[in-house]
Write a protein that holds these residues in place. Sequence first.
Motif, PDB file in Angstrom:
ATOM      1  N   PHE A  36      68.261  57.921  95.969  1.00  0.00           N
ATOM      2  CA  PHE A  36      69.036  58.411  94.826  1.00  0.00           C
ATOM      3  C   PHE A  36      68.134  58.572  93.608  1.00  0.00           C
ATOM      4  O   PHE A  36      68.181  59.592  92.912  1.00  0.00           O
ATOM      5  CB  PHE A  36      70.174  57.443  94.517  1.00  0.00           C
ATOM      6  CG  PHE A  36      70.912  57.761  93.243  1.00  0.00           C
ATOM      7  CD1 PHE A  36      71.832  58.794  93.197  1.00  0.00           C
ATOM      8  CD2 PHE A  36      70.663  57.039  92.078  1.00  0.00           C
ATOM      9  CE1 PHE A  36      72.508  59.099  92.020  1.00  0.00           C
ATOM     10  CE2 PHE A  36      71.329  57.336  90.899  1.00  0.00           C
ATOM     11  CZ  PHE A  36      72.252  58.369  90.864  1.00  0.00           C
ATOM     12  N   MET A  37      67.284  57.571  93.342  1.00  0.00           N
ATOM     13  CA  MET A  37      66.370  57.637  92.201  1.00  0.00           C
ATOM     14  C   MET A  37      65.360  58.775  92.374  1.00  0.00           C
ATOM     15  O   MET A  37      65.005  59.450  91.416  1.00  0.00           O
ATOM     16  CB  MET A  37      65.639  56.298  92.031  1.00  0.00           C
ATOM     17  CG  MET A  37      66.500  55.174  91.495  1.00  0.00           C
ATOM     18  SD  MET A  37      65.570  53.617  91.340  1.00  0.00           S
ATOM     19  CE  MET A  37      64.357  54.068  90.079  1.00  0.00           C
ATOM     20  N   TYR A  38      64.898  58.974  93.605  1.00  0.00           N
ATOM     21  CA  TYR A  38      63.923  60.040  93.867  1.00  0.00           C
ATOM     22  C   TYR A  38      64.509  61.402  93.532  1.00  0.00           C
ATOM     23  O   TYR A  38      63.835  62.280  92.980  1.00  0.00           O
ATOM     24  CB  TYR A  38      63.496  59.980  95.333  1.00  0.00           C
ATOM     25  CG  TYR A  38      62.358  60.911  95.679  1.00  0.00           C
ATOM     26  CD1 TYR A  38      61.063  60.630  95.261  1.00  0.00           C
ATOM     27  CD2 TYR A  38      62.568  62.071  96.423  1.00  0.00           C
ATOM     28  CE1 TYR A  38      60.003  61.475  95.583  1.00  0.00           C
ATOM     29  CE2 TYR A  38      61.526  62.919  96.750  1.00  0.00           C
ATOM     30  CZ  TYR A  38      60.250  62.624  96.326  1.00  0.00           C
ATOM     31  OH  TYR A  38      59.211  63.460  96.638  1.00  0.00           O
ATOM     32  N   LYS A  39      65.788  61.583  93.837  1.00  0.00           N
ATOM     33  CA  LYS A  39      66.458  62.853  93.532  1.00  0.00           C
ATOM     34  C   LYS A  39      66.590  63.070  92.024  1.00  0.00           C
ATOM     35  O   LYS A  39      66.568  64.197  91.540  1.00  0.00           O
ATOM     36  CB  LYS A  39      67.854  62.876  94.157  1.00  0.00           C
ATOM     37  CG  LYS A  39      67.876  62.901  95.664  1.00  0.00           C
ATOM     38  CD  LYS A  39      69.310  62.804  96.164  1.00  0.00           C
ATOM     39  CE  LYS A  39      69.360  62.692  97.677  1.00  0.00           C
ATOM     40  NZ  LYS A  39      70.744  62.520  98.175  1.00  0.00           N
ATOM     41  N   GLN A  40      66.716  61.945  91.279  1.00  0.00           N
ATOM     42  CA  GLN A  40      66.994  62.031  89.852  1.00  0.00           C
ATOM     43  C   GLN A  40      65.745  61.967  88.975  1.00  0.00           C
ATOM     44  O   GLN A  40      65.822  62.165  87.763  1.00  0.00           O
ATOM     45  CB  GLN A  40      67.932  60.880  89.429  1.00  0.00           C
ATOM     46  CG  GLN A  40      69.231  60.822  90.194  1.00  0.00           C
ATOM     47  CD  GLN A  40      70.108  62.027  89.969  1.00  0.00           C
ATOM     48  OE1 GLN A  40      70.198  62.525  88.855  1.00  0.00           O
ATOM     49  NE2 GLN A  40      70.755  62.522  91.020  1.00  0.00           N
TER      50      GLN A  40
ATOM     51  N   TYR B 287      58.024  59.297  90.146  1.00  0.00           N
ATOM     52  CA  TYR B 287      58.042  59.771  91.532  1.00  0.00           C
ATOM     53  C   TYR B 287      57.098  58.937  92.404  1.00  0.00           C
ATOM     54  O   TYR B 287      57.450  58.528  93.515  1.00  0.00           O
ATOM     55  CB  TYR B 287      57.598  61.230  91.595  1.00  0.00           C
ATOM     56  CG  TYR B 287      58.700  62.249  91.472  1.00  0.00           C
ATOM     57  CD1 TYR B 287      59.799  62.240  92.332  1.00  0.00           C
ATOM     58  CD2 TYR B 287      58.639  63.234  90.507  1.00  0.00           C
ATOM     59  CE1 TYR B 287      60.798  63.193  92.218  1.00  0.00           C
ATOM     60  CE2 TYR B 287      59.639  64.198  90.382  1.00  0.00           C
ATOM     61  CZ  TYR B 287      60.720  64.165  91.241  1.00  0.00           C
ATOM     62  OH  TYR B 287      61.703  65.110  91.124  1.00  0.00           O
ATOM     63  N   ILE B 288      55.900  58.703  91.920  1.00  0.00           N
ATOM     64  CA  ILE B 288      54.896  57.978  92.698  1.00  0.00           C
ATOM     65  C   ILE B 288      55.352  56.557  92.998  1.00  0.00           C
ATOM     66  O   ILE B 288      55.247  56.067  94.132  1.00  0.00           O
ATOM     67  CB  ILE B 288      53.543  57.980  91.961  1.00  0.00           C
ATOM     68  CG1 ILE B 288      52.951  59.392  91.958  1.00  0.00           C
ATOM     69  CG2 ILE B 288      52.568  56.995  92.617  1.00  0.00           C
ATOM     70  CD1 ILE B 288      51.704  59.543  91.125  1.00  0.00           C
ATOM     71  N   LYS B 289      55.879  55.871  91.980  1.00  0.00           N
ATOM     72  CA  LYS B 289      56.322  54.484  92.178  1.00  0.00           C
ATOM     73  C   LYS B 289      57.482  54.407  93.167  1.00  0.00           C
ATOM     74  O   LYS B 289      57.536  53.499  94.005  1.00  0.00           O
ATOM     75  CB  LYS B 289      56.718  53.881  90.831  1.00  0.00           C
ATOM     76  CG  LYS B 289      55.528  53.617  89.928  1.00  0.00           C
ATOM     77  CD  LYS B 289      55.939  53.194  88.534  1.00  0.00           C
ATOM     78  CE  LYS B 289      54.705  52.980  87.651  1.00  0.00           C
ATOM     79  NZ  LYS B 289      55.077  52.686  86.247  1.00  0.00           N
ATOM     80  N   ILE B 290      58.401  55.359  93.067  1.00  0.00           N
ATOM     81  CA  ILE B 290      59.526  55.368  93.994  1.00  0.00           C
ATOM     82  C   ILE B 290      59.056  55.702  95.406  1.00  0.00           C
ATOM     83  O   ILE B 290      59.483  55.074  96.384  1.00  0.00           O
ATOM     84  CB  ILE B 290      60.595  56.376  93.529  1.00  0.00           C
ATOM     85  CG1 ILE B 290      61.177  55.945  92.185  1.00  0.00           C
ATOM     86  CG2 ILE B 290      61.716  56.494  94.566  1.00  0.00           C
ATOM     87  CD1 ILE B 290      62.070  56.985  91.541  1.00  0.00           C
TER      88      ILE B 290
ATOM     89  N   TYR C 187      51.568  67.461  93.130  1.00  0.00           N
ATOM     90  CA  TYR C 187      50.965  66.326  92.455  1.00  0.00           C
ATOM     91  C   TYR C 187      51.178  65.027  93.229  1.00  0.00           C
ATOM     92  O   TYR C 187      50.566  64.009  92.918  1.00  0.00           O
ATOM     93  CB  TYR C 187      51.556  66.165  91.052  1.00  0.00           C
ATOM     94  CG  TYR C 187      51.271  67.326  90.135  1.00  0.00           C
ATOM     95  CD1 TYR C 187      50.030  67.451  89.504  1.00  0.00           C
ATOM     96  CD2 TYR C 187      52.229  68.306  89.900  1.00  0.00           C
ATOM     97  CE1 TYR C 187      49.764  68.525  88.669  1.00  0.00           C
ATOM     98  CE2 TYR C 187      51.970  69.378  89.069  1.00  0.00           C
ATOM     99  CZ  TYR C 187      50.744  69.486  88.457  1.00  0.00           C
ATOM    100  OH  TYR C 187      50.480  70.553  87.635  1.00  0.00           O
ATOM    101  N   LEU C 188      52.056  65.081  94.222  1.00  0.00           N
ATOM    102  CA  LEU C 188      52.395  63.879  94.983  1.00  0.00           C
ATOM    103  C   LEU C 188      51.701  63.862  96.344  1.00  0.00           C
ATOM    104  O   LEU C 188      52.134  63.155  97.253  1.00  0.00           O
ATOM    105  CB  LEU C 188      53.919  63.814  95.187  1.00  0.00           C
ATOM    106  CG  LEU C 188      54.769  63.799  93.918  1.00  0.00           C
ATOM    107  CD1 LEU C 188      56.242  63.877  94.272  1.00  0.00           C
ATOM    108  CD2 LEU C 188      54.490  62.552  93.093  1.00  0.00           C
ATOM    109  N   ALA C 189      50.630  64.632  96.475  1.00  0.00           N
ATOM    110  CA  ALA C 189      49.973  64.786  97.776  1.00  0.00           C
ATOM    111  C   ALA C 189      49.561  63.452  98.381  1.00  0.00           C
ATOM    112  O   ALA C 189      49.763  63.210  99.576  1.00  0.00           O
ATOM    113  CB  ALA C 189      48.756  65.698  97.637  1.00  0.00           C
TER     114      ALA C 189
END
Length: 301
Positions: free
Chosen positions: A182-186, A193-196, A233-235
Amino acid sequence: MSNLYPFGKTFKELRESRGLSLKEASGNVVSPQFLSRFEKEEKGISLENFSRLLIVLGIEWSDFTSAYADNGGDCLELLQIEFAKNVKNEEDIIKYMPEYEKLFDTYLTDNPLQGDMLLKVIKLGHYPTISKSDKTIEKIQPIINHLMKLETFNSTELSIYTVIVNHCPITLVEHMSKQLLFMYKQSHTIDTYIKILNAITFTAKHFSEQGYYNKSDEIIQSVKKLQTFERGYLAVPLMFLEVEHVYNQFRWNKREAIPLAKNMLNYLESAKFIDQNYYSNFIKAFTYHCHKLNKTGIDLF
Protein backbone atom coordinates in the motif's frame (compact mmCIF):
# COMPACT_ATOMS: atom_id res chain seq x y z
CA MET A 1 10.18 26.32 31.21
CA SER A 2 10.64 24.80 27.74
CA ASN A 3 10.45 26.99 24.67
CA LEU A 4 6.93 26.94 23.21
CA TYR A 5 8.06 28.21 19.80
CA PRO A 6 11.36 26.47 19.06
CA PHE A 7 11.54 26.73 15.25
CA GLY A 8 12.27 30.43 14.81
CA LYS A 9 16.03 30.25 15.30
CA THR A 10 16.50 27.57 12.65
CA PHE A 11 14.16 29.38 10.25
CA LYS A 12 16.17 32.59 10.66
CA GLU A 13 19.45 30.81 9.92
CA LEU A 14 17.99 29.26 6.78
CA ARG A 15 16.50 32.59 5.67
CA GLU A 16 19.80 34.39 6.09
CA SER A 17 21.72 31.60 4.36
CA ARG A 18 19.35 32.07 1.40
CA GLY A 19 20.06 35.80 1.39
CA LEU A 20 16.46 36.86 2.02
CA SER A 21 15.30 39.83 4.07
CA LEU A 22 12.39 39.60 6.50
CA LYS A 23 10.18 41.35 3.93
CA GLU A 24 11.21 38.99 1.13
CA ALA A 25 10.83 35.86 3.28
CA SER A 26 7.42 36.83 4.65
CA GLY A 27 6.02 37.10 1.12
CA ASN A 28 2.22 37.27 1.14
CA VAL A 29 2.02 34.84 4.06
CA VAL A 30 2.65 36.96 7.16
CA SER A 31 3.89 40.47 7.92
CA PRO A 32 7.64 41.12 8.32
CA GLN A 33 6.90 42.20 11.90
CA PHE A 34 5.21 38.88 12.68
CA LEU A 35 8.06 36.93 11.06
CA SER A 36 10.58 38.85 13.16
CA ARG A 37 8.75 37.87 16.35
CA PHE A 38 8.52 34.25 15.14
CA GLU A 39 12.27 34.15 14.51
CA LYS A 40 12.86 35.54 18.01
CA GLU A 41 10.70 32.65 19.23
CA GLU A 42 8.14 35.01 20.74
CA LYS A 43 5.24 33.93 18.50
CA GLY A 44 3.88 30.64 17.21
CA ILE A 45 2.63 30.02 13.69
CA SER A 46 0.05 27.78 12.05
CA LEU A 47 1.20 24.69 10.18
CA GLU A 48 -0.30 26.00 6.95
CA ASN A 49 1.51 29.32 7.13
CA PHE A 50 4.78 27.70 8.15
CA SER A 51 4.58 25.37 5.15
CA ARG A 52 3.99 28.39 2.89
CA LEU A 53 6.99 30.22 4.40
CA LEU A 54 9.19 27.23 3.63
CA ILE A 55 8.05 27.46 0.02
CA VAL A 56 8.99 31.16 -0.06
CA LEU A 57 12.46 30.16 1.20
CA GLY A 58 12.66 27.35 -1.35
CA ILE A 59 13.19 24.88 1.51
CA GLU A 60 11.57 21.46 1.81
CA TRP A 61 10.37 20.01 5.10
CA SER A 62 13.21 17.47 5.10
CA ASP A 63 15.75 20.31 4.73
CA PHE A 64 14.25 22.20 7.64
CA THR A 65 14.08 19.09 9.83
CA SER A 66 17.74 18.29 9.20
CA ALA A 67 18.77 21.88 9.96
CA TYR A 68 16.65 21.89 13.12
CA ALA A 69 18.19 18.62 14.28
CA ASP A 70 21.67 19.92 13.49
CA ASN A 71 20.94 22.80 15.87
CA GLY A 72 20.17 20.34 18.66
CA GLY A 73 16.43 20.14 18.12
CA ASP A 74 14.71 17.08 19.54
CA CYS A 75 13.55 15.01 16.58
CA LEU A 76 14.15 11.56 15.13
CA GLU A 77 16.83 12.80 12.73
CA LEU A 78 18.97 14.32 15.48
CA LEU A 79 20.29 11.06 16.86
CA GLN A 80 21.23 9.78 13.40
CA ILE A 81 22.97 13.07 12.62
CA GLU A 82 24.91 12.93 15.90
CA PHE A 83 25.96 9.35 15.22
CA ALA A 84 27.15 10.18 11.70
CA LYS A 85 29.17 13.14 13.04
CA ASN A 86 31.15 11.03 15.47
CA VAL A 87 31.41 7.62 13.84
CA LYS A 88 33.54 7.36 10.71
CA ASN A 89 34.80 3.79 11.08
CA GLU A 90 34.25 0.64 13.15
CA GLU A 91 36.78 1.66 15.82
CA ASP A 92 34.78 4.84 16.52
CA ILE A 93 31.69 2.80 17.41
CA ILE A 94 33.28 1.09 20.41
CA LYS A 95 34.64 4.38 21.69
CA TYR A 96 31.58 6.52 21.06
CA MET A 97 28.66 4.16 21.78
CA PRO A 98 28.53 4.61 25.61
CA GLU A 99 28.42 8.40 25.17
CA TYR A 100 25.89 8.07 22.35
CA GLU A 101 23.50 5.98 24.43
CA LYS A 102 23.35 8.78 27.02
CA LEU A 103 21.64 11.00 24.42
CA PHE A 104 18.58 8.79 24.74
CA ASP A 105 18.16 9.92 28.36
CA THR A 106 17.26 13.41 27.17
CA TYR A 107 16.07 13.01 23.55
CA LEU A 108 12.92 11.34 22.24
CA THR A 109 11.46 11.23 25.76
CA ASP A 110 8.07 11.97 24.19
CA ASN A 111 8.25 8.58 22.45
CA PRO A 112 10.68 6.23 24.22
CA LEU A 113 9.68 3.29 21.99
CA GLN A 114 10.89 5.20 18.91
CA GLY A 115 14.10 6.00 20.77
CA ASP A 116 14.59 2.33 21.62
CA MET A 117 13.98 1.31 17.99
CA LEU A 118 16.37 3.95 16.68
CA LEU A 119 19.14 2.81 19.03
CA LYS A 120 18.59 -0.82 18.00
CA VAL A 121 18.67 0.12 14.31
CA ILE A 122 22.00 1.90 14.66
CA LYS A 123 23.55 -0.82 16.83
CA LEU A 124 22.33 -3.70 14.69
CA GLY A 125 23.41 -1.90 11.54
CA HIS A 126 26.98 -2.41 12.69
CA TYR A 127 26.52 -5.60 14.69
CA PRO A 128 23.72 -7.30 12.74
CA THR A 129 23.99 -10.86 14.09
CA ILE A 130 21.11 -11.79 16.37
CA SER A 131 20.65 -15.30 17.64
CA LYS A 132 17.03 -16.42 17.56
CA SER A 133 15.80 -17.35 21.01
CA ASP A 134 12.86 -16.87 23.34
CA LYS A 135 14.92 -14.23 25.15
CA THR A 136 15.48 -12.28 21.93
CA ILE A 137 11.80 -12.41 20.98
CA GLU A 138 10.85 -11.26 24.48
CA LYS A 139 13.11 -8.21 24.08
CA ILE A 140 11.57 -7.18 20.77
CA GLN A 141 7.95 -8.05 21.65
CA PRO A 142 7.04 -4.37 22.32
CA ILE A 143 8.33 -3.50 18.84
CA ILE A 144 6.38 -6.37 17.27
CA ASN A 145 3.23 -5.16 19.05
CA HIS A 146 3.92 -1.60 17.89
CA LEU A 147 4.36 -2.57 14.22
CA MET A 148 1.21 -4.71 14.28
CA LYS A 149 -1.01 -1.73 15.03
CA LEU A 150 0.45 0.58 12.36
CA GLU A 151 -0.73 1.10 8.78
CA THR A 152 2.23 3.24 7.66
CA PHE A 153 5.84 3.13 8.83
CA ASN A 154 8.63 5.67 9.22
CA SER A 155 12.27 5.07 8.25
CA THR A 156 13.24 3.79 11.70
CA GLU A 157 10.37 1.31 11.78
CA LEU A 158 11.20 0.01 8.30
CA SER A 159 14.87 -0.38 9.23
CA ILE A 160 14.21 -2.26 12.47
CA TYR A 161 11.71 -4.51 10.71
CA THR A 162 14.32 -5.65 8.16
CA VAL A 163 16.59 -6.61 11.07
CA ILE A 164 14.03 -8.47 13.19
CA VAL A 165 11.85 -10.01 10.46
CA ASN A 166 13.26 -13.50 11.06
CA HIS A 167 12.09 -13.27 14.68
CA CYS A 168 8.60 -12.02 13.86
CA PRO A 169 5.39 -14.09 13.86
CA ILE A 170 3.89 -14.82 10.46
CA THR A 171 0.90 -12.61 11.33
CA LEU A 172 3.18 -9.56 11.51
CA VAL A 173 5.00 -10.45 8.28
CA GLU A 174 1.65 -10.82 6.48
CA HIS A 175 0.49 -7.49 7.94
CA MET A 176 3.72 -5.80 6.85
CA SER A 177 3.52 -7.21 3.31
CA LYS A 178 0.01 -5.80 2.86
CA GLN A 179 0.86 -2.37 4.26
CA LEU A 180 4.22 -2.13 2.48
CA LEU A 181 2.55 -2.68 -0.88
CA PHE A 182 0.00 0.00 0.00
CA MET A 183 2.81 2.42 0.91
CA TYR A 184 4.70 1.56 -2.28
CA LYS A 185 1.66 2.54 -4.34
CA GLN A 186 1.36 5.84 -2.47
CA SER A 187 5.04 6.86 -2.32
CA HIS A 188 6.27 10.07 -3.92
CA THR A 189 10.03 10.18 -3.34
CA ILE A 190 12.89 7.96 -4.48
CA ASP A 191 14.27 7.63 -0.96
CA THR A 192 10.92 6.39 0.36
CA TYR A 193 10.55 3.96 -2.56
CA ILE A 194 13.97 2.48 -1.80
CA LYS A 195 13.29 1.98 1.91
CA ILE A 196 9.94 0.35 1.22
CA LEU A 197 11.43 -1.87 -1.50
CA ASN A 198 14.15 -3.03 0.89
CA ALA A 199 11.50 -3.99 3.45
CA ILE A 200 9.46 -5.77 0.76
CA THR A 201 12.55 -7.71 -0.35
CA PHE A 202 13.26 -8.87 3.21
CA THR A 203 9.60 -9.87 3.53
CA ALA A 204 9.70 -11.92 0.30
CA LYS A 205 12.95 -13.54 1.43
CA HIS A 206 11.48 -14.46 4.82
CA PHE A 207 8.34 -15.96 3.27
CA SER A 208 10.47 -18.02 0.88
CA GLU A 209 12.91 -19.27 3.52
CA GLN A 210 9.99 -20.35 5.71
CA GLY A 211 8.46 -22.33 2.86
CA TYR A 212 5.69 -19.86 1.97
CA TYR A 213 6.72 -19.81 -1.68
CA ASN A 214 3.37 -18.64 -3.01
CA LYS A 215 3.24 -15.72 -0.54
CA SER A 216 6.75 -14.70 -1.56
CA ASP A 217 5.84 -14.87 -5.24
CA GLU A 218 2.64 -12.86 -4.72
CA ILE A 219 4.40 -9.91 -3.10
CA ILE A 220 7.16 -9.91 -5.74
CA GLN A 221 4.67 -10.05 -8.62
CA SER A 222 2.64 -7.25 -7.03
CA VAL A 223 5.67 -4.94 -7.12
CA LYS A 224 6.43 -5.88 -10.72
CA LYS A 225 2.91 -4.91 -11.78
CA LEU A 226 3.22 -1.46 -10.23
CA GLN A 227 4.70 0.79 -12.90
CA THR A 228 6.22 4.02 -11.60
CA PHE A 229 8.10 6.83 -13.30
CA GLU A 230 10.93 6.20 -10.86
CA ARG A 231 11.64 2.59 -11.80
CA GLY A 232 14.83 3.58 -13.60
CA TYR A 233 16.16 5.10 -10.38
CA LEU A 234 15.20 1.96 -8.48
CA ALA A 235 17.35 -0.40 -10.56
CA VAL A 236 19.49 -1.61 -7.65
CA PRO A 237 16.71 -2.34 -5.09
CA LEU A 238 14.62 -3.92 -7.85
CA MET A 239 17.63 -6.05 -8.77
CA PHE A 240 17.80 -7.37 -5.19
CA LEU A 241 14.07 -8.12 -5.32
CA GLU A 242 14.56 -10.02 -8.59
CA VAL A 243 17.39 -12.03 -7.02
CA GLU A 244 15.01 -13.09 -4.24
CA HIS A 245 12.50 -14.00 -6.97
CA VAL A 246 15.06 -16.34 -8.55
CA TYR A 247 15.93 -17.92 -5.20
CA ASN A 248 12.25 -18.40 -4.37
CA GLN A 249 11.62 -20.17 -7.69
CA PHE A 250 14.50 -22.54 -6.93
CA ARG A 251 13.23 -23.26 -3.40
CA TRP A 252 9.80 -23.86 -4.96
CA ASN A 253 11.51 -26.32 -7.34
CA LYS A 254 10.14 -24.46 -10.36
CA ARG A 255 11.79 -25.04 -13.75
CA GLU A 256 11.19 -21.35 -14.50
CA ALA A 257 14.06 -20.64 -12.13
CA ILE A 258 16.60 -21.71 -14.78
CA PRO A 259 15.89 -19.04 -17.44
CA LEU A 260 15.31 -16.44 -14.69
CA ALA A 261 18.72 -17.19 -13.21
CA LYS A 262 20.40 -17.00 -16.62
CA ASN A 263 18.76 -13.66 -17.37
CA MET A 264 19.88 -12.29 -14.01
CA LEU A 265 23.42 -13.51 -14.60
CA ASN A 266 23.49 -11.73 -17.98
CA TYR A 267 22.24 -8.56 -16.31
CA LEU A 268 24.92 -8.75 -13.63
CA GLU A 269 27.62 -9.36 -16.23
CA SER A 270 26.47 -6.28 -18.16
CA ALA A 271 26.56 -4.19 -14.97
CA LYS A 272 30.26 -4.84 -14.35
CA PHE A 273 31.20 -1.60 -16.10
CA ILE A 274 29.56 0.25 -13.20
CA ASP A 275 31.69 -1.40 -10.53
CA GLN A 276 33.86 -4.33 -11.62
CA ASN A 277 34.79 -5.53 -8.14
CA TYR A 278 31.29 -5.25 -6.63
CA TYR A 279 29.45 -7.03 -9.43
CA SER A 280 32.13 -9.71 -9.83
CA ASN A 281 31.69 -10.61 -6.16
CA PHE A 282 27.91 -10.38 -6.50
CA ILE A 283 28.02 -12.84 -9.42
CA LYS A 284 30.06 -15.31 -7.36
CA ALA A 285 27.57 -15.16 -4.50
CA PHE A 286 24.59 -15.39 -6.87
CA THR A 287 25.89 -18.42 -8.78
CA TYR A 288 26.86 -20.15 -5.51
CA HIS A 289 23.34 -19.76 -4.07
CA CYS A 290 21.69 -20.77 -7.34
CA HIS A 291 23.72 -24.00 -7.53
CA LYS A 292 23.01 -24.70 -3.87
CA LEU A 293 19.24 -24.20 -4.28
CA ASN A 294 18.87 -25.86 -7.68
CA LYS A 295 17.06 -29.19 -7.22
CA THR A 296 15.40 -29.22 -10.65
CA GLY A 297 17.87 -31.70 -12.12
CA ILE A 298 18.61 -29.24 -14.95
CA ASP A 299 22.12 -27.88 -15.48
CA LEU A 300 22.19 -24.23 -14.60
CA PHE A 301 25.28 -22.56 -16.08
